[in-house]
Design a protein around this motif. Structure first.
Motif, PDB file in Angstrom:
ATOM      1  N   GLY A   1      -3.775   4.172  -1.954  1.00  0.00           N
ATOM      2  CA  GLY A   1      -2.477   4.528  -1.401  1.00  0.00           C
ATOM      3  C   GLY A   1      -2.014   3.686  -0.240  1.00  0.00           C
ATOM      4  O   GLY A   1      -0.948   3.933   0.320  1.00  0.00           O
ATOM      5  N   LYS A   2      -2.776   2.667   0.149  1.00  0.00           N
ATOM      6  CA  LYS A   2      -2.375   1.801   1.254  1.00  0.00           C
ATOM      7  C   LYS A   2      -1.593   0.597   0.741  1.00  0.00           C
ATOM      8  O   LYS A   2      -1.813   0.125  -0.373  1.00  0.00           O
ATOM      9  N   VAL A   3      -0.725   0.122   1.586  1.00  0.00           N
ATOM     10  CA  VAL A   3      -0.064  -1.151   1.360  1.00  0.00           C
ATOM     11  C   VAL A   3      -0.868  -2.165   2.148  1.00  0.00           C
ATOM     12  O   VAL A   3      -1.167  -1.942   3.332  1.00  0.00           O
ATOM     13  N   ARG A   4      -1.262  -3.261   1.499  1.00  0.00           N
ATOM     14  CA  ARG A   4      -2.132  -4.238   2.158  1.00  0.00           C
ATOM     15  C   ARG A   4      -1.543  -5.638   2.114  1.00  0.00           C
ATOM     16  O   ARG A   4      -0.941  -6.038   1.124  1.00  0.00           O
TER      17      ARG A   4
ATOM     18  N   THR B   1      -2.971 -18.222   2.810  1.00  0.00           N
ATOM     19  CA  THR B   1      -2.258 -17.677   1.659  1.00  0.00           C
ATOM     20  C   THR B   1      -2.459 -16.174   1.698  1.00  0.00           C
ATOM     21  O   THR B   1      -3.582 -15.698   1.857  1.00  0.00           O
ATOM     22  N   SER B   2      -1.360 -15.431   1.564  1.00  0.00           N
ATOM     23  CA  SER B   2      -1.411 -13.971   1.645  1.00  0.00           C
ATOM     24  C   SER B   2      -0.837 -13.346   0.385  1.00  0.00           C
ATOM     25  O   SER B   2       0.049 -13.918  -0.256  1.00  0.00           O
ATOM     26  N   TYR B   3      -1.337 -12.165   0.084  1.00  0.00           N
ATOM     27  CA  TYR B   3      -0.844 -11.359  -1.027  1.00  0.00           C
ATOM     28  C   TYR B   3      -0.470  -9.993  -0.472  1.00  0.00           C
ATOM     29  O   TYR B   3      -1.312  -9.322   0.127  1.00  0.00           O
ATOM     30  N   LEU B   4       0.772  -9.597  -0.664  1.00  0.00           N
ATOM     31  CA  LEU B   4       1.223  -8.265  -0.267  1.00  0.00           C
ATOM     32  C   LEU B   4       1.081  -7.351  -1.470  1.00  0.00           C
ATOM     33  O   LEU B   4       1.625  -7.634  -2.551  1.00  0.00           O
ATOM     34  N   ILE B   5       0.336  -6.274  -1.283  1.00  0.00           N
ATOM     35  CA  ILE B   5      -0.021  -5.364  -2.377  1.00  0.00           C
ATOM     36  C   ILE B   5       0.550  -3.984  -2.085  1.00  0.00           C
ATOM     37  O   ILE B   5       0.356  -3.453  -0.976  1.00  0.00           O
ATOM     38  N   ASP B   6       1.252  -3.407  -3.057  1.00  0.00           N
ATOM     39  CA  ASP B   6       1.837  -2.079  -2.847  1.00  0.00           C
ATOM     40  C   ASP B   6       0.784  -0.986  -3.042  1.00  0.00           C
ATOM     41  O   ASP B   6      -0.371  -1.269  -3.376  1.00  0.00           O
TER      42      ASP B   6
ATOM     43  N   THR C   1      10.548  -1.211   2.805  1.00  0.00           N
ATOM     44  CA  THR C   1      10.841  -0.720   1.458  1.00  0.00           C
ATOM     45  C   THR C   1       9.595  -0.155   0.786  1.00  0.00           C
ATOM     46  O   THR C   1       9.703   0.649  -0.145  1.00  0.00           O
ATOM     47  N   LEU C   2       8.416  -0.560   1.244  1.00  0.00           N
ATOM     48  CA  LEU C   2       7.155  -0.157   0.602  1.00  0.00           C
ATOM     49  C   LEU C   2       6.466   1.027   1.296  1.00  0.00           C
ATOM     50  O   LEU C   2       5.640   1.702   0.676  1.00  0.00           O
TER      51      LEU C   2
END
Length: 158
Positions: free
Chosen positions: A41-44, A123-128, A152-153
């Protein structure tokens, strides 16, 4: 010339990037493990970085601030040190900078490969919350844009 340009783009792009966070575990600096495949349930924001990368080092204070600013709403930064980074250097940097987020080691390169291959740092990845990769960022994030996307997330601040 065109072939060389396409080759450079493909090299920087990696081997195909997943749409969802890969089911891979990483050892953390605090001795724990993080299983990216378990949706919690976290946004990372997963940032691949190195202590020898000047832009990475310069960008860490802003990442720390973003982590602090949004943590209460369910956001966290996870910094993943590249395989060529010596663990002793990563530990020293994290302690010196008092990083408020989790830092992981990827000594065999399994994590960076599972994200499609990281060819440039940072390099980053935004994960919902559902484990979908929403955005891939090469270089330091534009934090104004990141804040807008996080709004928004994440649930509204209380």
């Amino acid at each position: 010339m065109l072939i060389a340009l396409v080759a450079i783009v493909l090299l920087l792009r990696g081997q195909g990037h997943p749409d969802r966070v890969p089911a891979v575990r990483i050892a953390l600096l605090d001795g724990g493990l993080l299983d990216f495949g378990r949706a919690d349930g976290k946004v990372r924001l997963v940032e691949f970085w190195s202590t020898s990368c000047a832009p990475c080092v310069r960008g860490m204070p802003a990442l720390a601030e973003a982590h602090r600013r949004h943590a209460a709403r369910g956001f966290e930064v996870v910094a993943v040190a590249m395989p060529y980074d010596a663990p002793v250097h990563v530990q020293a940097f994290a302690a010196r900078e008092n990083l408020p987020f989790r830092v992981g080691f990827d000594p065999a390169g399994e994590v960076e490969r599972s994200f499609g291959g990281v060819r440039a740092t940072p390099t980053s990845y935004l994960i919902d919350r559902d484990g979908r990769i929403v955005k891939r960022i090469i270089g330091n994030p534009d934090h104004r844009q990141l804040d807008q996307l996080l709004d928004t997330l994440l649930p509204p601040a209380s």
